[in-house]
Write a protein that holds these residues in place. Structure first.
Motif, PDB file in Angstrom:
ATOM      1  N   TYR A   8       0.789  -1.221   0.000  1.00  0.00           N
ATOM      2  CA  TYR A   8       0.000   0.000   0.000  1.00  0.00           C
ATOM      3  C   TYR A   8       0.831   1.287   0.000  1.00  0.00           C
ATOM      4  N   SER A   9       2.133   1.188   0.247  1.00  0.00           N
ATOM      5  CA  SER A   9       2.953   2.403   0.355  1.00  0.00           C
ATOM      6  C   SER A   9       2.993   3.189  -0.952  1.00  0.00           C
ATOM      7  N   TRP A  10       2.748   2.516  -2.080  1.00  0.00           N
ATOM      8  CA  TRP A  10       2.777   3.216  -3.364  1.00  0.00           C
ATOM      9  C   TRP A  10       1.617   4.207  -3.470  1.00  0.00           C
ATOM     10  N   LEU A  11       0.580   4.051  -2.618  1.00  0.00           N
ATOM     11  CA  LEU A  11      -0.542   4.980  -2.633  1.00  0.00           C
ATOM     12  C   LEU A  11      -0.194   6.313  -1.981  1.00  0.00           C
ATOM     13  N   LEU A  12       0.912   6.351  -1.234  1.00  0.00           N
ATOM     14  CA  LEU A  12       1.276   7.554  -0.492  1.00  0.00           C
ATOM     15  C   LEU A  12       1.568   8.731  -1.411  1.00  0.00           C
ATOM     16  N   ARG A  13       2.263   8.481  -2.515  1.00  0.00           N
ATOM     17  CA  ARG A  13       2.641   9.577  -3.410  1.00  0.00           C
ATOM     18  C   ARG A  13       1.422  10.266  -4.024  1.00  0.00           C
ATOM     19  N   LEU A 131       6.601  15.200   6.323  1.00  0.00           N
ATOM     20  CA  LEU A 131       7.455  14.637   7.363  1.00  0.00           C
ATOM     21  C   LEU A 131       6.715  13.597   8.189  1.00  0.00           C
ATOM     22  N   VAL A 132       5.419  13.858   8.467  1.00  0.00           N
ATOM     23  CA  VAL A 132       4.625  12.887   9.230  1.00  0.00           C
ATOM     24  C   VAL A 132       4.542  11.553   8.473  1.00  0.00           C
ATOM     25  N   SER A 133       4.300  11.623   7.170  1.00  0.00           N
ATOM     26  CA  SER A 133       4.220  10.396   6.376  1.00  0.00           C
ATOM     27  C   SER A 133       5.563   9.688   6.307  1.00  0.00           C
ATOM     28  N   PHE A 134       6.650  10.475   6.169  1.00  0.00           N
ATOM     29  CA  PHE A 134       7.992   9.906   6.060  1.00  0.00           C
ATOM     30  C   PHE A 134       8.385   9.191   7.354  1.00  0.00           C
ATOM     31  N   TYR A 135       8.221   9.884   8.499  1.00  0.00           N
ATOM     32  CA  TYR A 135       8.619   9.286   9.772  1.00  0.00           C
ATOM     33  C   TYR A 135       7.582   8.282  10.273  1.00  0.00           C
ATOM     34  N   GLY A 136       6.338   8.443   9.848  1.00  0.00           N
ATOM     35  CA  GLY A 136       5.333   7.447  10.194  1.00  0.00           C
ATOM     36  C   GLY A 136       5.654   6.096   9.589  1.00  0.00           C
ATOM     37  N   LEU A 137       6.089   6.113   8.327  1.00  0.00           N
ATOM     38  CA  LEU A 137       6.497   4.862   7.681  1.00  0.00           C
ATOM     39  C   LEU A 137       7.736   4.264   8.350  1.00  0.00           C
ATOM     40  N   SER A 139       8.555   4.521  11.499  1.00  0.00           N
ATOM     41  CA  SER A 139       8.104   3.897  12.753  1.00  0.00           C
ATOM     42  C   SER A 139       7.369   2.595  12.471  1.00  0.00           C
ATOM     43  N   PHE A 140       6.583   2.594  11.408  1.00  0.00           N
ATOM     44  CA  PHE A 140       5.853   1.388  11.012  1.00  0.00           C
ATOM     45  C   PHE A 140       6.818   0.246  10.719  1.00  0.00           C
ATOM     46  N   ARG A 141       7.939   0.576  10.074  1.00  0.00           N
ATOM     47  CA  ARG A 141       8.932  -0.449   9.750  1.00  0.00           C
ATOM     48  C   ARG A 141       9.692  -0.893  10.991  1.00  0.00           C
ATOM     49  N   SER A 142      10.040   0.065  11.865  1.00  0.00           N
ATOM     50  CA  SER A 142      10.870  -0.234  13.034  1.00  0.00           C
ATOM     51  C   SER A 142      10.126  -1.071  14.066  1.00  0.00           C
ATOM     52  N   PHE A 143       8.895  -0.681  14.398  1.00  0.00           N
ATOM     53  CA  PHE A 143       8.193  -1.288  15.518  1.00  0.00           C
ATOM     54  C   PHE A 143       7.185  -2.369  15.115  1.00  0.00           C
ATOM     55  N   LEU A 144       6.598  -2.213  13.942  1.00  0.00           N
ATOM     56  CA  LEU A 144       5.598  -3.190  13.514  1.00  0.00           C
ATOM     57  C   LEU A 144       6.115  -4.125  12.427  1.00  0.00           C
ATOM     58  N   ARG A 145       7.338  -3.838  11.947  1.00  0.00           N
ATOM     59  CA  ARG A 145       7.990  -4.646  10.920  1.00  0.00           C
ATOM     60  C   ARG A 145       7.127  -4.768   9.664  1.00  0.00           C
ATOM     61  N   GLY A 146       6.438  -3.677   9.322  1.00  0.00           N
ATOM     62  CA  GLY A 146       5.650  -3.645   8.096  1.00  0.00           C
ATOM     63  C   GLY A 146       6.403  -2.907   7.003  1.00  0.00           C
ATOM     64  N   ASN A 147       5.882  -2.976   5.774  1.00  0.00           N
ATOM     65  CA  ASN A 147       6.493  -2.282   4.639  1.00  0.00           C
ATOM     66  C   ASN A 147       7.973  -2.662   4.476  1.00  0.00           C
ATOM     67  N   VAL A 148       8.251  -3.960   4.653  1.00  0.00           N
ATOM     68  CA  VAL A 148       9.635  -4.457   4.615  1.00  0.00           C
ATOM     69  C   VAL A 148       9.948  -5.042   3.243  1.00  0.00           C
ATOM     70  N   ARG A 149      11.144  -4.782   2.759  1.00  0.00           N
ATOM     71  CA  ARG A 149      11.606  -5.363   1.497  1.00  0.00           C
ATOM     72  C   ARG A 149      12.595  -6.492   1.785  1.00  0.00           C
ATOM     73  N   ARG A 150      12.368  -7.614   1.137  1.00  0.00           N
ATOM     74  CA  ARG A 150      13.222  -8.789   1.294  1.00  0.00           C
ATOM     75  C   ARG A 150      14.360  -8.690   0.275  1.00  0.00           C
ATOM     76  N   LYS A 169      21.443  -2.564  11.073  1.00  0.00           N
ATOM     77  CA  LYS A 169      21.337  -1.598  12.172  1.00  0.00           C
ATOM     78  C   LYS A 169      20.163  -0.645  12.014  1.00  0.00           C
ATOM     79  N   ARG A 170      19.883  -0.235  10.782  1.00  0.00           N
ATOM     80  CA  ARG A 170      18.848   0.773  10.543  1.00  0.00           C
ATOM     81  C   ARG A 170      17.522   0.078  10.219  1.00  0.00           C
ATOM     82  N   LYS A 171      16.846  -0.398  11.256  1.00  0.00           N
ATOM     83  CA  LYS A 171      15.590  -1.127  11.060  1.00  0.00           C
ATOM     84  C   LYS A 171      14.518  -0.263  10.411  1.00  0.00           C
ATOM     85  N   GLU A 172      14.595   1.071  10.644  1.00  0.00           N
ATOM     86  CA  GLU A 172      13.572   1.966  10.104  1.00  0.00           C
ATOM     87  C   GLU A 172      13.609   2.046   8.583  1.00  0.00           C
ATOM     88  N   LEU A 173      14.714   1.586   7.964  1.00  0.00           N
ATOM     89  CA  LEU A 173      14.790   1.582   6.505  1.00  0.00           C
ATOM     90  C   LEU A 173      13.905   0.481   5.903  1.00  0.00           C
TER      91      LEU A 173
END
Length: 469
Positions: A8-13, A131-137, A139-150, A169-173
């Motif tokens: 769903y992240s592609w809908l953000l733009r 900025l809210v959308s950028f840092y929200g994503l 946080s979503f990656r860091s704590f909920l492990r969503g929007n992850v690329r294998r 190290k950079r889980k938020e990426l």
């Protein structure tokens, strides 16, 4: 090409684009006095309806300016500094756009400080949501492990190891390393290069492949590119940090580490691909109907009378993204077998009399218009090489330039061919110049350039080229 990943992240733009356009237009109603007692959106006199005119003007120029400045091209690895840099650039450009509108319609009674208030409030809102959308994503990656690329990493060098540490190290990426492969006995690697292909073919849902390109052979690079194309995953390259970066491949920075990927050249955007494909189909159909329909029966008789063997010679060639395809030519040799790694020389006794004429006039290439109609080739593009020649040439050419050349469909004719760089490769400079002209064509493509190359090719068919033998 770059494949869009994620659910769903592609809908953000598109959401951000709609939000930004809405903000700049809604706030305009609040701040600007367009000297109208009543807002008439359906006014027939468009120029006198300043509200409607401003909406149209601001929306069009916002979309054009943001596209030019790449305002919405923010990725998970983009730094905060780069985001603010984009915002400042867009603020300056849009400020000029707004003042240009007010200057063009002097009847609009708007104070300068009011315009600045409008601009600052608009961009404060736009910056906040961005900025809210950028840092929200993040946080979503860091704590909920969503929007992850294998991802898998190929290589053992400094760049590959640095990338591995960054992703770990950079889980938020939002990168999940599923394997690190290299030709090494060290137990820290998942396996060797051969194991990586087994792993990729097992269907592990890999989104991106990162290759340390200088550690791989040309065949291995080809195989990774072909796998990425077939499985719609992205392939990116880790350059040797001691080398200057190529200008031809797109460079992104993951922290301070440069990562290269295939750029979307003008030739490969959707509209230009449609135009070129339409031109290819029409042109190839005309050749097949008006030329080959009567030429094939005549050549069938002549070629068969002079030597035994089929009318056509079919061989494997590398196409776009190293994809292999069967390329067709009129047979010009006494035997239908070419020794791997050899070229047809100027006085080669394998060439038949009719074959010499066909090669001199380039008529032997005409069956390739069938390849064009199928979609394997284009009328104009870099000439396709035999598989063995691709391996040989890649050892003499910078790998980054060689990969760039395979970013488009090969052609029946091309810029390098009409400039004389065709046929036998007598020295390294011949292939270097061939690749140089091929890459120049890709970077500067236009339909006009294609037509010029076609006309020059037609002249060469009648005049002949000394390199064609």
């Amino acid at each position: 090409m770059e494949y869009k990943r994620g659910r769903y992240s592609w809908l953000l733009r598109p959401f951000l684009i709609i939000f930004d356009v809405t903000i700049i237009n809604v706030l305009a109603f609040y701040f600007f006095n367009f000297n109208q007692t009543e807002i008439d959106f359906f006014s027939i006199d468009f120029l006198n309806n300043k509200h409607l005119l401003y909406i149209t003007y601001s929306t069009v120029f916002w979309l054009v300016s943001t596209s030019f400045l790449k305002f919405y091209e923010v990725y998970r690895y983009t730094s905060t500094i780069n985001i603010f840099s984009l915002i400042i650039k867009q603020f300056v450009v849009f400020t000029i756009i707004v003042y240009a509108f007010i200057g063009a319609f002097r009847s609009i009674d708007v104070q300068s400080y009011t315009t600045l208030e409008y601009l600052f409030l608009s961009f404060a809102s736009i910056t906040t949501i961005k900025l809210v959308s950028f840092y929200g994503l993040k946080s979503f990656r860091s704590f909920l492990r969503g929007n992850v690329r294998r991802v898998v990493i190929i290589g053992k060098g400094e760049g590959a190891q640095e990338l591995k540490q960054l992703f770990t190290k950079r889980k938020e990426l939002g990168y999940s390393i599923k394997g690190v492969f290299a030709n090494s006995d060290n137990h820290k690697f998942t396996g060797n290069i051969a194991d990586s292909f087994t792993f990729l073919n097992e269907g592990n849902g890999i989104d991106e492949i990162y290759c340390a390109i200088d550690e791989l052979t040309e065949k291995e690079v080809n195989d990774y590119v072909k796998h990425a194309e077939v499985n719609h995953c992205n392939i990116k390259f880790i350059p040797a940090t001691s080398k200057l970066l190529t200008k031809r491949l797109k460079t992104d920075y993951y922290n301070y580490l440069p990562i290269l990927s295939m750029p979307e050249v003008a030739l490969n955007n959707d509209f230009n691909k449609f135009v070129k494909r339409l031109f290819d189909m029409v042109f190839s159909l005309l050749i097949l109907l008006l030329v080959l329909s009567w030429l094939i029966p005549i050549l069938f008789v002549i070629i068969k009378l002079e030597s035994k063997g089929p009318l056509f010679y079919t061989h494997k060639r590398n196409g776009i993204n190293y994809k292999e395809f069967n390329c067709h030519k009129f047979r010009s040799l006494k035997i239908n077998k070419v020794v791997e790694g050899t070229y047809i020389t100027q006085h080669d006794d394998r060439v038949t009399k009719i074959g010499r004429f066909l090669r001199t006039t380039s008529l032997d290439e005409f069956p390739q218009f069938y390849n064009v109609l199928k979609g394997d080739m284009s009328v104009v593009g870099p000439r396709p090489h035999m598989l063995s020649y691709t391996d040989d040439y890649s050892k003499k050419i910078d790998k980054y330039n060689f990969i760039f050349r395979h970013n488009v469909k090969p052609g029946v004719t091309g810029l390098a061919q009409i400039r004389g760089f065709r046929g036998e490769i007598k020295n390294d400079q011949d292939i270097i110049n061939r690749i140089k002209f091929d890459n120049y064509y890709i970077e500067n493509w236009s339909l006009v350039l294609d037509i010029k190359i076609i006309f020059k090719t037609i002249i060469n068919v009648f005049k002949g080229q000394k390199e064609a033998y």
